[in-house]
Design a protein around this motif. Structure first.
Motif, PDB file in Angstrom:
ATOM      1  N   VAL A  27       7.873  10.524   6.160  1.00  0.00           N
ATOM      2  CA  VAL A  27       7.569   9.344   5.346  1.00  0.00           C
ATOM      3  C   VAL A  27       5.927   9.488   5.351  1.00  0.00           C
ATOM      4  N   ALA A  28       5.473   8.381   4.311  1.00  0.00           N
ATOM      5  CA  ALA A  28       3.969   8.181   4.387  1.00  0.00           C
ATOM      6  C   ALA A  28       3.896   6.752   4.999  1.00  0.00           C
ATOM      7  N   TYR A  29       2.598   6.573   5.873  1.00  0.00           N
ATOM      8  CA  TYR A  29       2.314   5.196   6.052  1.00  0.00           C
ATOM      9  C   TYR A  29       0.837   4.885   5.621  1.00  0.00           C
ATOM     10  N   ALA A  30       0.855   3.633   5.028  1.00  0.00           N
ATOM     11  CA  ALA A  30      -0.369   3.100   4.648  1.00  0.00           C
ATOM     12  C   ALA A  30      -0.749   1.834   4.826  1.00  0.00           C
ATOM     13  N   ALA A  31      -1.911   1.409   5.256  1.00  0.00           N
ATOM     14  CA  ALA A  31      -2.176  -0.137   5.629  1.00  0.00           C
ATOM     15  C   ALA A  31      -3.499  -0.561   4.861  1.00  0.00           C
ATOM     16  N   ARG A  32      -3.712  -1.768   4.570  1.00  0.00           N
ATOM     17  CA  ARG A  32      -4.839  -2.334   3.667  1.00  0.00           C
ATOM     18  C   ARG A  32      -5.108  -3.634   4.350  1.00  0.00           C
ATOM     19  N   ALA A  44       1.774   0.148  15.844  1.00  0.00           N
ATOM     20  CA  ALA A  44       0.751   0.950  16.782  1.00  0.00           C
ATOM     21  C   ALA A  44      -0.504   1.579  15.740  1.00  0.00           C
ATOM     22  N   ALA A  45      -0.347   2.006  14.665  1.00  0.00           N
ATOM     23  CA  ALA A  45      -1.407   2.500  13.876  1.00  0.00           C
ATOM     24  C   ALA A  45      -2.561   1.570  13.662  1.00  0.00           C
ATOM     25  N   ILE A  46      -2.383   0.150  13.748  1.00  0.00           N
ATOM     26  CA  ILE A  46      -3.285  -0.837  13.496  1.00  0.00           C
ATOM     27  C   ILE A  46      -3.589  -1.821  14.609  1.00  0.00           C
ATOM     28  N   PRO A  94       0.831  -1.129  -0.184  1.00  0.00           N
ATOM     29  CA  PRO A  94      -0.052  -0.024   0.042  1.00  0.00           C
ATOM     30  C   PRO A  94       0.701   1.274  -0.096  1.00  0.00           C
ATOM     31  N   THR A  95       0.345   2.208  -0.583  1.00  0.00           N
ATOM     32  CA  THR A  95       1.227   3.363  -0.656  1.00  0.00           C
ATOM     33  C   THR A  95       0.319   4.610  -0.292  1.00  0.00           C
ATOM     34  N   GLY A  96       0.735   5.871  -0.186  1.00  0.00           N
ATOM     35  CA  GLY A  96       0.090   7.231   0.095  1.00  0.00           C
ATOM     36  C   GLY A  96      -0.239   7.110   1.785  1.00  0.00           C
ATOM     37  N   GLY A  97      -1.519   7.319   2.101  1.00  0.00           N
ATOM     38  CA  GLY A  97      -1.934   7.163   3.492  1.00  0.00           C
ATOM     39  C   GLY A  97      -1.325   8.618   4.110  1.00  0.00           C
ATOM     40  N   VAL A  98      -1.008   8.459   5.300  1.00  0.00           N
ATOM     41  CA  VAL A  98      -0.995   9.484   6.451  1.00  0.00           C
ATOM     42  C   VAL A  98       0.578   9.802   6.183  1.00  0.00           C
ATOM     43  N   GLU A  99       0.949  11.096   6.381  1.00  0.00           N
ATOM     44  CA  GLU A  99       2.388  11.588   6.444  1.00  0.00           C
ATOM     45  C   GLU A  99       2.645  11.899   8.026  1.00  0.00           C
ATOM     46  N   TRP A 100       4.035  11.098   8.238  1.00  0.00           N
ATOM     47  CA  TRP A 100       4.500  11.432   9.365  1.00  0.00           C
ATOM     48  C   TRP A 100       5.818  12.151   9.322  1.00  0.00           C
ATOM     49  N   ARG A 101       5.896  13.289  10.018  1.00  0.00           N
ATOM     50  CA  ARG A 101       7.061  14.141  10.099  1.00  0.00           C
ATOM     51  C   ARG A 101       7.931  13.835  11.403  1.00  0.00           C
ATOM     52  N   LEU A 102       9.234  13.189  11.002  1.00  0.00           N
ATOM     53  CA  LEU A 102       9.855  12.635  12.006  1.00  0.00           C
ATOM     54  C   LEU A 102      11.071  13.623  12.464  1.00  0.00           C
ATOM     55  N   ASP A 160      -6.305 -12.379   5.571  1.00  0.00           N
ATOM     56  CA  ASP A 160      -6.017 -13.037   6.923  1.00  0.00           C
ATOM     57  C   ASP A 160      -5.057 -11.959   7.600  1.00  0.00           C
ATOM     58  N   GLY A 161      -5.519 -10.629   7.603  1.00  0.00           N
ATOM     59  CA  GLY A 161      -4.753  -9.645   8.378  1.00  0.00           C
ATOM     60  C   GLY A 161      -4.479  -8.404   7.572  1.00  0.00           C
ATOM     61  N   TRP A 162      -3.582  -7.871   7.620  1.00  0.00           N
ATOM     62  CA  TRP A 162      -3.214  -6.430   6.984  1.00  0.00           C
ATOM     63  C   TRP A 162      -1.650  -6.373   6.318  1.00  0.00           C
ATOM     64  N   ALA A 163      -1.749  -5.636   5.345  1.00  0.00           N
ATOM     65  CA  ALA A 163      -0.349  -5.248   4.731  1.00  0.00           C
ATOM     66  C   ALA A 163      -0.240  -3.739   5.047  1.00  0.00           C
ATOM     67  N   PHE A 164       0.982  -3.448   5.300  1.00  0.00           N
ATOM     68  CA  PHE A 164       1.204  -2.194   5.413  1.00  0.00           C
ATOM     69  C   PHE A 164       2.640  -1.815   4.773  1.00  0.00           C
ATOM     70  N   ALA A 165       2.853  -0.358   4.737  1.00  0.00           N
ATOM     71  CA  ALA A 165       4.137  -0.064   4.189  1.00  0.00           C
ATOM     72  C   ALA A 165       4.575   1.541   4.772  1.00  0.00           C
ATOM     73  N   VAL A 166       5.740   1.716   4.830  1.00  0.00           N
ATOM     74  CA  VAL A 166       6.220   3.109   4.904  1.00  0.00           C
ATOM     75  C   VAL A 166       7.107   3.373   3.910  1.00  0.00           C
ATOM     76  N   THR A 167       6.864   4.496   3.355  1.00  0.00           N
ATOM     77  CA  THR A 167       7.379   4.904   2.079  1.00  0.00           C
ATOM     78  C   THR A 167       7.698   6.171   1.994  1.00  0.00           C
ATOM     79  N   SER A 168       8.365   6.568   0.927  1.00  0.00           N
ATOM     80  CA  SER A 168       8.796   8.102   0.651  1.00  0.00           C
ATOM     81  C   SER A 168       7.579   8.717   0.038  1.00  0.00           C
ATOM     82  N   PRO A 169       7.428   9.792   0.412  1.00  0.00           N
ATOM     83  CA  PRO A 169       6.078  10.707  -0.120  1.00  0.00           C
ATOM     84  C   PRO A 169       6.497  11.086  -1.539  1.00  0.00           C
ATOM     85  N   ARG A 170       7.654  11.115  -1.860  1.00  0.00           N
ATOM     86  CA  ARG A 170       8.117  11.837  -2.921  1.00  0.00           C
ATOM     87  C   ARG A 170       8.122  10.538  -4.335  1.00  0.00           C
TER      88      ARG A 170
END
Length: 293
Positions: free
Chosen positions: A261-266, A235-237, A181-189, A270-280
């Motif tokens: 970074v961007a965080y998205a989950a789907r 923690a997000a899910i 998954p891509t997009g989602g919410v952005e986290w400023r670290l 049988d569960g969830w897929a998630f990813a932390v990606t570059s917003p660019r």
């Protein structure tokens, strides 16, 4: 597994981290007590801690840094902190063939069998097995078991890559998500995230602390801990996960600090897929999935 050791009291700290790093220094790495044995002589090591108290103050501090709510049971990823002193003790042992500097955490799998209650006492054991082949070197699996109340409560496998000469055998494929998954919410670290997480976890690897210490080890500036990134993702899910669950992640590209970074989950079958990606460009920093245990 041969070479079992037991740590008493509260082990670890900066002294153990330094001792684990010394074998990377020329000349120093030849001294008795520092010199490593050849990799082909390594038959594995097991270290353990008995009667480890799950302390409220440490759990709450960890939860606050990683985005978990305050509860009477520990966050899913918290027991990794109980195992981390065993990881560093194994790396510092002369019988372990590689210095800690240069080991890259590439994958982590956690299976929770039941909730661990704050205030509980548990036994923690970590075993490092013999190297297995990888296209860029060798992989080392650090397998942790946390037990209490007559059974296993929590397990994990942290896989480290050591670049260089490989070993015999056919490399096994690691975790892949064909369509993360891509997009989602952005986290400023913030720039001090690595120092903050080091304060609650005990993982004070210099690559996470300051620009100068990170540059000395080949990074443009400090990077976030992989296990913070996993913890924040879980923690997000977490409130949507079953009590008995397996969470697998692969660490891809380092997260530079400060950064966004961007965080998205789907939801999956049988569960969830998630990813932390570059917003660019949506390139992955971390990909993961959960399944019922």
């Amino acid at each position: 597994m041969p070479g079992t050791r037991t740590l008493d009291g509260e082990p670890g700290g900066i002294t153990t981290l330094v001792r684990a790093a010394l074998p990377a220094l020329p000349v120093v790495n030849r001294l008795p007590g520092v010199r490593k044995r050849p990799a082909d002589q390594f038959g594995g090591l097991t270290w353990s801690r008995r009667g480890v108290a799950v302390q409220r103050a440490r759990v709450d501090a960890y939860a606050a840094v990683c985005g978990f709510p305050r509860k009477d049971v520990v966050p899913l990823t918290y027991p990794h902190l109980l195992a981390f002193p065993l990881h560093t003790a194994i790396m510092a042992d002369p019988a372990f063939p590689y210095p800690a500097v240069g080991l890259v955490h590439v994958e982590n799998t956690i299976t929770a069998h039941r909730a661990i209650v704050v205030g509980e006492e548990v036994d923690v054991t970590t075993a490092a097995g013999t190297p297995r082949p990888h296209a860029k070197g060798v992989l080392l699996d650090f397998v942790t078991t946390v037990s209490g109340g007559g059974g296993t409560a929590w397990e994990s496998t942290s896989t480290y890559l050591r670049r260089g000469h490989t070993t015999d055998g056919e490399p096994r494929p690691g975790l892949t998500l064909p369509d993360p998954p891509t997009g989602g919410v952005e986290w400023r670290l913030p720039a001090d995230l690595g120092r903050t997480y080091a304060g609650v976890s005990g993982d004070a690897n210099p690559i996470h602390l300051w620009p100068l210490t990170a540059k000395a080890l080949g990074f443009p500036r400090q990077i976030a801990h992989g296990m913070w990134t996993k913890a924040r993702s879980v923690a997000a899910i977490e409130n949507r996960l079953p009590e008995a669950v397996t969470v697998e992640v692969a660490f891809k590209k380092p997260v530079l600090l400060p950064g966004t970074v961007a965080y998205a989950a789907r939801r999956e079958a049988d569960g969830w897929a998630f990813a932390v990606t570059s917003p660019r460009d949506a390139s992955p920093h971390l990909v993961g999935r959960t399944t019922s245990a």
